[in-house]
Write an enzyme that holds these catalytic residues in place. Sequence first.
Site, PDB file in Angstrom:
ATOM      1  N   LYS A  49     -11.592  -9.728   7.646  1.00 24.06           N
ATOM      2  CA  LYS A  49     -12.639  -8.814   8.102  1.00 24.06           C
ATOM      3  C   LYS A  49     -13.622  -8.583   6.966  1.00 24.06           C
ATOM      4  CE  LYS A  49      -9.668  -4.701   7.542  1.00 24.06           C
ATOM      5  NZ  LYS A  49      -8.352  -5.355   7.423  1.00 24.06           N
ATOM      6  N   ASP A  59     -13.741  -0.090   0.642  1.00 31.95           N
ATOM      7  CA  ASP A  59     -13.700  -1.452   0.087  1.00 31.95           C
ATOM      8  C   ASP A  59     -14.578  -2.413   0.874  1.00 31.95           C
ATOM      9  OD1 ASP A  59     -11.938  -1.455   2.290  1.00 31.95           O
ATOM     10  OD2 ASP A  59     -10.795  -3.146   1.483  1.00 31.95           O
ATOM     11  N   ARG A  70       0.852  -1.192   0.000  1.00 27.31           N
ATOM     12  CA  ARG A  70       0.000   0.000   0.000  1.00 27.31           C
ATOM     13  C   ARG A  70       0.879   1.231   0.000  1.00 27.31           C
ATOM     14  NH1 ARG A  70      -4.963   0.175   4.165  1.00 27.31           N
ATOM     15  NH2 ARG A  70      -5.327  -1.831   3.135  1.00 27.31           N
ATOM     16  N   THR A 112      -1.302  -7.383  15.207  1.00 27.54           N
ATOM     17  CA  THR A 112      -2.260  -6.525  14.504  1.00 27.54           C
ATOM     18  C   THR A 112      -2.359  -6.931  13.048  1.00 27.54           C
ATOM     19  OG1 THR A 112      -1.637  -4.724  15.975  1.00 27.54           O
ATOM     20  CG2 THR A 112      -2.852  -4.145  13.992  1.00 27.54           C
ATOM     21  N   SER A 127      -8.163   0.424   0.604  1.00 24.47           N
ATOM     22  CA  SER A 127      -9.132   0.466   1.687  1.00 24.47           C
ATOM     23  C   SER A 127      -9.519   1.902   2.041  1.00 24.47           C
ATOM     24  CB  SER A 127      -8.590  -0.280   2.902  1.00 24.47           C
ATOM     25  OG  SER A 127      -9.588  -0.454   3.864  1.00 24.47           O
ATOM     26  N   ASP A 162     -14.703  -3.649   3.874  1.00 24.99           N
ATOM     27  CA  ASP A 162     -14.259  -4.712   4.777  1.00 24.99           C
ATOM     28  C   ASP A 162     -14.337  -4.284   6.239  1.00 24.99           C
ATOM     29  OD1 ASP A 162     -12.079  -2.991   4.826  1.00 24.99           O
ATOM     30  OD2 ASP A 162     -10.573  -4.552   4.537  1.00 24.99           O
ATOM     31  N   ARG A 163     -14.651  -3.018   6.504  1.00 27.58           N
ATOM     32  CA  ARG A 163     -14.800  -2.544   7.874  1.00 27.58           C
ATOM     33  C   ARG A 163     -16.167  -1.885   8.032  1.00 27.58           C
ATOM     34  NH1 ARG A 163     -10.304   0.865  10.214  1.00 27.58           N
ATOM     35  NH2 ARG A 163     -10.845   2.279   8.529  1.00 27.58           N
ATOM     36  N   GLU A 220     -10.829  -6.625  15.429  1.00 27.33           N
ATOM     37  CA  GLU A 220      -9.750  -5.707  15.769  1.00 27.33           C
ATOM     38  C   GLU A 220     -10.367  -4.368  16.133  1.00 27.33           C
ATOM     39  OE1 GLU A 220      -7.212  -5.230  12.415  1.00 27.33           O
ATOM     40  OE2 GLU A 220      -8.755  -4.340  11.146  1.00 27.33           O
ATOM     41  N   ASP A 268     -16.245   1.246   5.028  1.00 23.96           N
ATOM     42  CA  ASP A 268     -15.152   1.975   4.391  1.00 23.96           C
ATOM     43  C   ASP A 268     -15.213   1.692   2.887  1.00 23.96           C
ATOM     44  OD1 ASP A 268     -14.274  -0.643   4.449  1.00 23.96           O
ATOM     45  OD2 ASP A 268     -12.256  -0.181   5.132  1.00 23.96           O
TER      46      ASP A 268
END
Length: 613
Positions: free
Chosen positions: A430, A317, A60, A392, A157, A319-320, A416, A315
């Site tokens: 996630k 993408d 990233r 993490t 993300s 995934d959160r 998380e 978010d």
Amino acid sequence: MVLIFDSGDAKLNAAVRGWLERDKNPVTYKEVEDAINNSRWTTLRKTMLQRQKFGTAGLRGPMGAGYMCMNDVVVLQTAQGLCSYVQKVCNQKQLQNGVVVGFDGRYNSRRFAELTAKVFVSANIPVHLFSEVCPTPLVSYATIMYGAAAGVMVTASHNPKADNGYKVYWSNGSQITTPHDDNIIEEIWTCLDIPDEHWKIDGIRSHELVKDCLEEVTTKYMEYIRSSLSEELLEQNRKAEVRTVYSAMHGVGYDFIVKAFEAANLKAPLSVIEQQDPNPNFPTVKFPNPEEKECLDLSLKLALANGVKLVLVNDPDADRLAVAEYDDEFKSWKVFTGNEMGSLLGWWLLQQHCANGSAVGEDEVFMIASYVSSKMLRAIAKGKAQLVETLTGFKWMGNVTLLLLQQGKIPLFAFEEAIGYMCSHKVPDKDGISAAVHVATLASSLYSKGSSLLNQLQALYAEYGYHICYNSYFAFDDSSAIQKIFSRIRNYNGPGQYPTKVGPVEILSIKDFAAGVTVPDDGNNSSGHLGSVGTGLDGDYTCGEMVALQCAGGLRAVVRTSGTELKVKYYTELVRRAPRRSEQEAIKVEFEKIVKDFIQELIQPAAVGLLWI
């Protein structure tokens, strides 16, 4: 035309010449050309002399020229390295099943996905290529569904709009960890030259080895969503008709949330139109990160105008998931932290598991959380399930999930603190789509009983203690600040002497992950049932810096560098008995002051040019 230049650094000269020989993208080629013509050697040193490594969420970085950025050359070389690696280590069945490639709505994401596809079909490996943008968790799901050798998701993300990224899944549907990540990087070094053929992506989607998987994967994923809920919960959702407001945060989530809610018998959400469709400029927010409270402003405004109590925000993408609920008592919005929602969802899924008459016990059922997340779920799960901690990043939690499955155990839930939740091992990553379904289903259950998410959280606090967390970060531009911060901690009381007291706070123990030092050394590196195997806690820490401090009075603090952004983050937690909200508010105010004073003294941010946010 061959550029003639001399930076005065032979290594840099070689790196830049190698780049110019390989780059056929006129935009990034000109960027390097301009840098040479204007003698921007410092910039070129930063971008050309090192290569990105797979961090907590893959590659990233900012889009631009150079090996430390995201661009055609880096994507092609990474795809070539990955392709070469899977050919060496995957079996023929997996190779015949191909790879899965998806992408988000950022600039260049579609192009990066198509370049990746071209590399694999050039090696006679089939590609399941999403025809349009898709949520990141669907790539994880599809990799397992097809029995594919690997999966690739092009996404940054929630990062700023200038960034992009490249997330790699192994054949098990989880993000790559050691040794695969290191091995792929090593393989990339043997695949730096880019064949001309790999640049030719016109017509890639009509290639005989490329299959559009969007419809098939979406259909199967929605079947999975429905099957994750009991008939009783499906009927409850149908009757409750809970109203929600939803924002896709200028990302990919909207169409998939609508279908998932339909599959779960949930009422279709009211969408924040301004943020509904993919837009790589993210025009309504400074950063498209739903952890930032201002990103929820439009959602809360829409909900208030329409009398809607529950707000769900993915978010970009998907995934959160951020969650907010209107607090009728205080006439204000409660925005749940990742730790709070992780505790609620973990409690809810454990409740459902027990209600189904399934096996329980700390040797059978497992919850998973990152090391920097709240310990409240451990208290909730006690006697019924065991909490396993990992480093993490969901790449660790996903792989622990699969290790537990291999042992015949039940990995029920993972989370998380950064609002990431895994509600089923069917997607060992996630997943903001399934999390939204489960949060809305939990709300349906609670609302039908005259309760709420906030009331249930208060009930958990009353039973298991008020777990107060205060987490934040410092952003920086100059990476030398990192060295200064952690050098200060390691030499706090003199050379090699860690702090025994920070301000008035006594330090009972310190664990310095990057240095491999524990003070005092108790010899205990266990991480529950697994020991520490597969959790990331069992080997050398190579993800930057992380120091954990256990303090007198119960304060726990962790300071670490981000794996995806230029940030130093800190995480703190304290547990107190405080059943009433008035007591909690008083403790919260006092705790935040203690934490700020503690962090101020520990790392002295102003001395290294960092500002409090």
